[in-house]
Design an enzyme around this catalytic site. Structure first.
Site, PDB file in Angstrom:
ATOM      1  N   TRP A 126       0.857  -1.188   0.000  1.00  0.00           N
ATOM      2  CA  TRP A 126       0.000   0.000   0.000  1.00  0.00           C
ATOM      3  C   TRP A 126       0.893   1.239   0.000  1.00  0.00           C
ATOM      4  O   TRP A 126       2.049   1.185   0.430  1.00  0.00           O
ATOM      5  CB  TRP A 126      -0.952   0.008   1.198  1.00  0.00           C
ATOM      6  CG  TRP A 126      -0.290   0.023   2.558  1.00  0.00           C
ATOM      7  CD1 TRP A 126      -0.012  -1.063   3.335  1.00  0.00           C
ATOM      8  CD2 TRP A 126       0.168   1.168   3.289  1.00  0.00           C
ATOM      9  NE1 TRP A 126       0.602  -0.673   4.509  1.00  0.00           N
ATOM     10  CE2 TRP A 126       0.727   0.698   4.508  1.00  0.00           C
ATOM     11  CE3 TRP A 126       0.180   2.549   3.053  1.00  0.00           C
ATOM     12  CZ2 TRP A 126       1.274   1.543   5.476  1.00  0.00           C
ATOM     13  CZ3 TRP A 126       0.736   3.389   4.010  1.00  0.00           C
ATOM     14  CH2 TRP A 126       1.261   2.888   5.199  1.00  0.00           C
ATOM     15  N   GLU A 169       7.132   7.965  14.191  1.00  0.00           N
ATOM     16  CA  GLU A 169       7.321   7.279  12.902  1.00  0.00           C
ATOM     17  C   GLU A 169       8.188   8.109  11.961  1.00  0.00           C
ATOM     18  O   GLU A 169       8.963   7.569  11.178  1.00  0.00           O
ATOM     19  CB  GLU A 169       5.960   7.030  12.231  1.00  0.00           C
ATOM     20  CG  GLU A 169       5.083   6.005  12.934  1.00  0.00           C
ATOM     21  CD  GLU A 169       5.508   4.568  12.674  1.00  0.00           C
ATOM     22  OE1 GLU A 169       6.448   4.344  11.900  1.00  0.00           O
ATOM     23  OE2 GLU A 169       4.894   3.672  13.277  1.00  0.00           O
ATOM     24  N   GLU A 207       8.593   1.347   6.727  1.00  0.00           N
ATOM     25  CA  GLU A 207       8.281   2.226   7.862  1.00  0.00           C
ATOM     26  C   GLU A 207       8.052   3.668   7.405  1.00  0.00           C
ATOM     27  O   GLU A 207       7.211   4.381   7.958  1.00  0.00           O
ATOM     28  CB  GLU A 207       9.426   2.205   8.885  1.00  0.00           C
ATOM     29  CG  GLU A 207       9.566   0.917   9.666  1.00  0.00           C
ATOM     30  CD  GLU A 207       8.471   0.742  10.698  1.00  0.00           C
ATOM     31  OE1 GLU A 207       7.699   1.693  10.929  1.00  0.00           O
ATOM     32  OE2 GLU A 207       8.358  -0.353  11.258  1.00  0.00           O
ATOM     33  N   HIS A 210       4.648   5.023   7.037  1.00  0.00           N
ATOM     34  CA  HIS A 210       3.771   5.214   8.207  1.00  0.00           C
ATOM     35  C   HIS A 210       3.665   6.688   8.598  1.00  0.00           C
ATOM     36  O   HIS A 210       2.583   7.243   8.735  1.00  0.00           O
ATOM     37  CB  HIS A 210       4.263   4.386   9.398  1.00  0.00           C
ATOM     38  CG  HIS A 210       4.299   2.912   9.122  1.00  0.00           C
ATOM     39  ND1 HIS A 210       4.856   1.999   9.985  1.00  0.00           N
ATOM     40  CD2 HIS A 210       3.858   2.199   8.053  1.00  0.00           C
ATOM     41  CE1 HIS A 210       4.737   0.784   9.474  1.00  0.00           C
ATOM     42  NE2 HIS A 210       4.149   0.882   8.304  1.00  0.00           N
ATOM     43  N   GLU A 260       8.463  -3.509  17.768  1.00  0.00           N
ATOM     44  CA  GLU A 260       7.488  -3.771  16.710  1.00  0.00           C
ATOM     45  C   GLU A 260       6.178  -4.251  17.313  1.00  0.00           C
ATOM     46  O   GLU A 260       5.099  -3.871  16.864  1.00  0.00           O
ATOM     47  CB  GLU A 260       8.023  -4.803  15.713  1.00  0.00           C
ATOM     48  CG  GLU A 260       9.208  -4.324  14.897  1.00  0.00           C
ATOM     49  CD  GLU A 260       8.863  -3.235  13.877  1.00  0.00           C
ATOM     50  OE1 GLU A 260       7.691  -2.895  13.699  1.00  0.00           O
ATOM     51  OE2 GLU A 260       9.811  -2.711  13.266  1.00  0.00           O
ATOM     52  N   THR A 263       4.442  -1.240  18.815  1.00  0.00           N
ATOM     53  CA  THR A 263       3.790  -0.370  17.811  1.00  0.00           C
ATOM     54  C   THR A 263       2.555  -1.051  17.225  1.00  0.00           C
ATOM     55  O   THR A 263       1.565  -0.390  16.911  1.00  0.00           O
ATOM     56  CB  THR A 263       4.758   0.018  16.673  1.00  0.00           C
ATOM     57  OG1 THR A 263       5.413  -1.140  16.210  1.00  0.00           O
ATOM     58  CG2 THR A 263       5.760   1.035  17.115  1.00  0.00           C
ATOM     59  N   ASP A 292       1.431  -3.826   9.282  1.00  0.00           N
ATOM     60  CA  ASP A 292       2.863  -3.790   8.910  1.00  0.00           C
ATOM     61  C   ASP A 292       3.735  -4.113  10.116  1.00  0.00           C
ATOM     62  O   ASP A 292       4.694  -4.880  10.036  1.00  0.00           O
ATOM     63  CB  ASP A 292       3.253  -2.377   8.438  1.00  0.00           C
ATOM     64  CG  ASP A 292       2.987  -2.153   6.954  1.00  0.00           C
ATOM     65  OD1 ASP A 292       2.378  -3.024   6.313  1.00  0.00           O
ATOM     66  OD2 ASP A 292       3.404  -1.084   6.455  1.00  0.00           O
ATOM     67  N   GLU A 293       3.398  -3.482  11.247  1.00  0.00           N
ATOM     68  CA  GLU A 293       4.219  -3.672  12.451  1.00  0.00           C
ATOM     69  C   GLU A 293       4.201  -5.146  12.876  1.00  0.00           C
ATOM     70  O   GLU A 293       5.195  -5.683  13.352  1.00  0.00           O
ATOM     71  CB  GLU A 293       3.727  -2.805  13.619  1.00  0.00           C
ATOM     72  CG  GLU A 293       3.461  -1.332  13.303  1.00  0.00           C
ATOM     73  CD  GLU A 293       4.679  -0.517  12.902  1.00  0.00           C
ATOM     74  OE1 GLU A 293       5.712  -1.094  12.556  1.00  0.00           O
ATOM     75  OE2 GLU A 293       4.580   0.736  12.933  1.00  0.00           O
ATOM     76  N   HIS A 296       6.647  -7.033  10.843  1.00  0.00           N
ATOM     77  CA  HIS A 296       8.009  -6.738  11.306  1.00  0.00           C
ATOM     78  C   HIS A 296       8.310  -7.480  12.606  1.00  0.00           C
ATOM     79  O   HIS A 296       9.402  -8.006  12.799  1.00  0.00           O
ATOM     80  CB  HIS A 296       8.182  -5.230  11.514  1.00  0.00           C
ATOM     81  CG  HIS A 296       7.971  -4.420  10.276  1.00  0.00           C
ATOM     82  ND1 HIS A 296       7.674  -3.084  10.296  1.00  0.00           N
ATOM     83  CD2 HIS A 296       8.015  -4.772   8.960  1.00  0.00           C
ATOM     84  CE1 HIS A 296       7.550  -2.640   9.042  1.00  0.00           C
ATOM     85  NE2 HIS A 296       7.744  -3.648   8.229  1.00  0.00           N
TER      86      HIS A 296
HETATM   87 FE   FE2 Z   1       7.506  -1.636  12.102  1.00  0.00          FE
HETATM   88 FE   FE2 Z   2       5.996   2.054  11.975  1.00  0.00          FE
END
Ligand code: FE2
Ligand code: FE2
Length: 432
Positions: A126, A169, A207, A210, A260, A263, A292-293, A296
């Site tokens: 995205w 971020e 990242e 974000h 991670e 977050t 996403d986090e 990660h």
């Molecule tokens: Fe992350």
């Molecule tokens: Fe992030």
């Protein structure tokens, strides 16, 4: 990585709203010719003092250190910086034994197959523009109007937390630098083909979206003071962070596993709150970032799992050492040119809104201890390794007890603790 706050009401976990870091902010205020309201002699002294520190980091060069001493203990260089008040800060660098470099070299094939799979290819990722009004469209102005309508009901306290998360971020250059400082896994050329370096670059690139998305959304909302926010970002990137990795990849991967997950939790909570306040688009944005986090977190925790498998004694000691130092949050040096305790205040609002709390801190640790099978480790541990294991396994309970006591103290207070103006929302006052 990303936002991250810590409960400021639990003393054992409090981030260092440290006098030394504030001295640094004041130096920067001076350097950038910002508006310094106080002209007390001590403040002026701090601003005019020059550091004799030979410490390696930019951050420490600007502290008002007067003397430094260096010692070599094994491979580890330890720098002691003594400030005018006699306070000492200790910097440890390259604490991993050189022979351990071989471990990370030998794990390159493993990392290629087990870590890089948790990145998303760019053409399937995205992008911020997927969630934002389309400037090329005839309907752009209507779309912006709708966005502003949706944001109208968001309370100031929610906006403060979202802004703090976004600013954290936005400091991605800091996190990429810190990851590249890790021995054996850092990007040595800027375009290294080592899978560790490929990961660091691609992770940073993921990242980067974000902060970009949250920044644009908040800008269009018209609800926040962008100039103040932009100043805070500039200060934060200039200040760096003090993660105490010691260039040691064991420490680095443990820290990022924790971060991670933290977050993932906090973006998930800002998503829930956005939904409650009627902004479904913002809920979708925060939820997408949280996902996403999570990816990660999966990648980093896998690395630590592997380290526990092949080198449990070193890994458990690194985990214990990391937890003893406490997980210092990436935004610990948050400053807007006005509030010397901005991080503390932002953390307190995040705690009060339930976005990220001391309970989350204990939960994350407990989750990681379980995932890595820390309690079951038996073979390959030295006496020191066993002591580290005992410490780590007992820590979540100790944190919870401290949290309960802190909560009780809060309850026994009859009124609101404090009301603080936040420059990010045009100086409007918020309970902390
Ligand atoms: Fe992350
Ligand atoms: Fe992030």
């Amino acid at each position: 990585m990303g936002l991250l706050v810590m409960n400021s009401s639990v003393s054992c976990l409090s981030p260092p709203s440290s006098p030394s870091s504030n001295k640094y902010y004041r130096f920067l205020s001076h350097q950038f010719n910002s508006n310094i309201r106080s002209s007390s002699p001590s403040r002026l002294l701090m601003m005019s003092s020059s550091s004799s520190s030979g410490a390696a980091t930019h951050h420490h060069r600007h502290r008002s250190s007067t003397t430094t001493t260096k010692e070599l203990v094994g491979n580890t260089k330890i720098t002691f910086c003594y400030g005018r008040s006699g306070e000492a800060t200790i910097e440890k660098t390259h604490s991993m034994a050189p022979q351990k470099l071989e471990i990370f070299k030998s794990l390159e094939g493993w990392a290629e197959h087990n870590m890089l799979m948790h990145l998303k290819p760019v053409d399937r990722s995205w992008q911020p523009s997927d969630f934002l009004p389309e400037p090329e469209s005839e309907e752009f102005q209507d779309q912006v109007k709708e966005l502003r309508e949706r944001c109208r009901e968001l309370p100031d306290e929610y906006l403060v937390v979202l802004v703090g998360d976004m600013i954290t971020e936005e400091a991605i250059p800091t996190y990429q630098s810190v990851m590249n400082s890790l021995d054996g896994v850092g990007d040595e050329t800027g375009a290294s083909l080592s899978p560790w370096a490929v990961w660091i670059r691609a992770w940073s690139a993921e990242e980067n979206r974000h902060g970009d998305l949250l920044n644009k959304y908040l800008y269009l909302s018209g609800r926040v003071d962008m100039k103040q926010i932009e100043k805070t970002i500039q200060y934060l990137i200039s200040s760096g962070m003090d993660a105490k990795f010691e260039n040691n990849p064991y420490n680095g991967f443990i820290y990022t596993s924790f971060q991670e997950r933290a977050t993932f939790i906090s973006h998930g909570n800002t998503a829930k709150l956005a939904k409650n306040h009627g902004d479904l688009k913002l809920a979708q944005i925060c939820g997408t970032i949280a996902a996403d986090e999570k990816r990660h977190e999966t990648a980093y925790t896998k690395v630590v799992e592997k380290l526990f498998e092949i080198d449990p004694n070193e890994t458990i000691q690194a985990l214990a050492a990391t937890m003893r130092k406490k997980i210092k949050m990436p935004a610990q040096f948050l400053y807007d040119g006005q509030d010397d305790n901005l991080f503390k205040h932002y953390s307190a609002v995040a705690q009060r809104l339930g976005v990220y709390t001391a309970k989350d801190y204990a939960d994350i640790l407990e989750f990681l201890v379980g995932k890595w099978g820390v309690e079951k480790l038996s073979s390959g541990l030295s006496g020191e390794g066993r002591r580290a294991q005992d410490f780590v396994c007992g820590l979540p309970l100790r944190i919870r007890k401290l949290e309960e006591r802190a909560l009780e103290r809060t309850k026994s207070r009859s009124s609101i603790d404090a009301i603080v103006p936040f420059s990010w929302v045009f100086g409007r006052e918020i309970e902390v």
